[in-house]
Design an enzyme around this catalytic site. Structure first.
Site, PDB file in Angstrom:
ATOM      1  N   SER A 236       1.427  10.801  -2.295  1.00  0.00           N
ATOM      2  CA  SER A 236       1.160  10.792  -0.852  1.00  0.00           C
ATOM      3  C   SER A 236       1.829  11.937  -0.089  1.00  0.00           C
ATOM      4  CB  SER A 236       1.561   9.442  -0.249  1.00  0.00           C
ATOM      5  OG  SER A 236       0.706   8.435  -0.751  1.00  0.00           O
TER       6      SER A 236
ATOM      7  N   LYS B 239       3.019  -4.560   0.306  1.00  0.00           N
ATOM      8  CA  LYS B 239       1.860  -4.617   1.210  1.00  0.00           C
ATOM      9  C   LYS B 239       1.749  -5.952   1.957  1.00  0.00           C
ATOM     10  CE  LYS B 239      -0.949  -1.173  -1.174  1.00  0.00           C
ATOM     11  NZ  LYS B 239      -2.263  -0.846  -1.763  1.00  0.00           N
TER      12      LYS B 239
ATOM     13  N   TYR C 179      -5.925   5.702 -11.534  1.00  0.00           N
ATOM     14  CA  TYR C 179      -6.234   7.128 -11.692  1.00  0.00           C
ATOM     15  C   TYR C 179      -5.229   7.786 -12.626  1.00  0.00           C
ATOM     16  CZ  TYR C 179      -2.461   7.991  -8.374  1.00  0.00           C
ATOM     17  OH  TYR C 179      -1.239   8.029  -7.766  1.00  0.00           O
TER      18      TYR C 179
ATOM     19  N   ALA D 164      -5.839  -5.837  -5.303  1.00  0.00           N
ATOM     20  CA  ALA D 164      -6.668  -4.626  -5.263  1.00  0.00           C
ATOM     21  C   ALA D 164      -8.119  -4.980  -4.938  1.00  0.00           C
ATOM     22  CB  ALA D 164      -6.587  -3.886  -6.591  1.00  0.00           C
TER      23      ALA D 164
ATOM     24  N   THR E 125       3.136   0.942  -0.205  1.00  0.00           N
ATOM     25  CA  THR E 125       2.575   0.680  -1.523  1.00  0.00           C
ATOM     26  C   THR E 125       3.358  -0.449  -2.186  1.00  0.00           C
ATOM     27  OG1 THR E 125       1.789   1.769  -3.532  1.00  0.00           O
ATOM     28  CG2 THR E 125       3.892   2.536  -2.663  1.00  0.00           C
TER      29      THR E 125
END
Ligand code: ATR
Length: 268
Positions: A17, A66, A217, A131, A62
């Site tokens: 980020s 959350k 990812y 998620a 994160t």
């Protein structure tokens, strides 16, 4: 004074980020400071309040905070409420604003970066954890023909679709419900990719031309390898979702939407 932003999590050292947001700021010639902050598991609120007291304007949140960010927010956006999680905090005169840009990031990546419109598509979401919950409202807003949520524990999938099941084309089931479904878009929202576990989704999962989307990812997961073997036309990892959610956070804070594709090309 330079506006200050941060991402907070535990662990946080791996976060992209800061690099992404500093690059976004450069796209507009804006001067911001964005750092990564590690908070101890019991020190989320204290750390956020210290950042606000030091003049911080906004934070990305994160894992594992959350839900705590949701509870700390004075005002919630509709998508944060639907996600039951907050990944973007804005510190304003009116207090702490909580939003969730994860689902926006996913839909933006699929539709804008990968060029696949979700309208009238048959969509499968695998997984029913945080998620998955974070992306259902934005997915439904894209007007798919149908949205099936399957999970190893069926009851969690059923609970997840509860708010929408009466007036949206959404259904839930176990993995067996997806077998042979020939979906246009299959999204892996489980954390199985992090442990290289194989998901038993069977054959004929993909329609001709289908997109397989992995939310994890930075690595080729078993889900991605299986999708290639089964002939999915496009197999994507979640880097575009990461950049997309960051871009929407940046827009909330700074009022301008960064160029996601340019950032993705830089990262790749
Ligand atoms: P996240 O916030 O990443 O969604 P989570 O809330 O812990 O994390 O949810 C993890 C999801 O991945 C769940 O849907 C979980 O399935 P269960 O609800 O049945 O536990 C799914 N998951 C994780 N590892 C899995 C595996 N090896 N096989 C199938 N599903 C898996």
């Amino acid at each position: 004074m330079t506006d200050r932003y941060a991402v907070i999590g535990n662990p946080i050292a791996q976060s992209k980020s800061p690099v992404i947001h500093m690059a976004f700021a450069r796209q507009f010639g804006q001067d911001i400071h964005y750092e990564a902050i590690l908070a101890a598991p019991d020190a989320f609120e204290r750390t956020v309040r210290a950042f606000i007291a030091a003049g911080g304007k906004g934070m990305n949140v994160t894992a594992p905070f959350k839900l705590e960010a949701l509870m700390l927010s004075d005002h919630l956006s509709e998508r944060a409420r639907a996600a039951q999680a907050v990944n973007t905090l804005s510190f304003t005169q009116d207090g702490i604003q909580g939003d969730n840009t994860d689902g926006f990031g996913l839909v933006f990546d699929i539709q804008h970066c990968l060029g696949r419109l979700l309208a009238d598509q048959r969509v499968l979401v695998v997984g029913a954890g945080g998620a998955a919950r974070g992306v259902l409202l934005p997915l439904l807003r894209a007007r798919p023909a149908s949205l099936l949520v399957v999970n190893r524990s069926v009851d969690k999938a059923q609970a997840l679709i509860e708010p929408w099941k009466h007036d949206q084309p959404i259904a839930a089931g176990g993995f067996a419900a997806a077998r042979g479904g020939r979906f246009d878009v299959v999204i892996n929202a489980t954390s199985a990719g992090l442990s290289d576990s194989v998901l038993d989704l069977g054959q004929d999962l993909y329609a001709p031309g289908a997109l397989a989307y992995e939310m994890v990812y930075g690595r080729e997961t078993a889900f991605m390898a299986d999708a290639r073997a089964q002939g999915a036309a496009v197999v994507a990892d979640g880097l575009g979702m990461l950049v997309g959610q960051a871009a929407e956070s940046f827009r909330l804070w700074r009022g301008v939407m960064p160029d996601v594709t340019q950032m993705l090309n830089q990262l790749r």
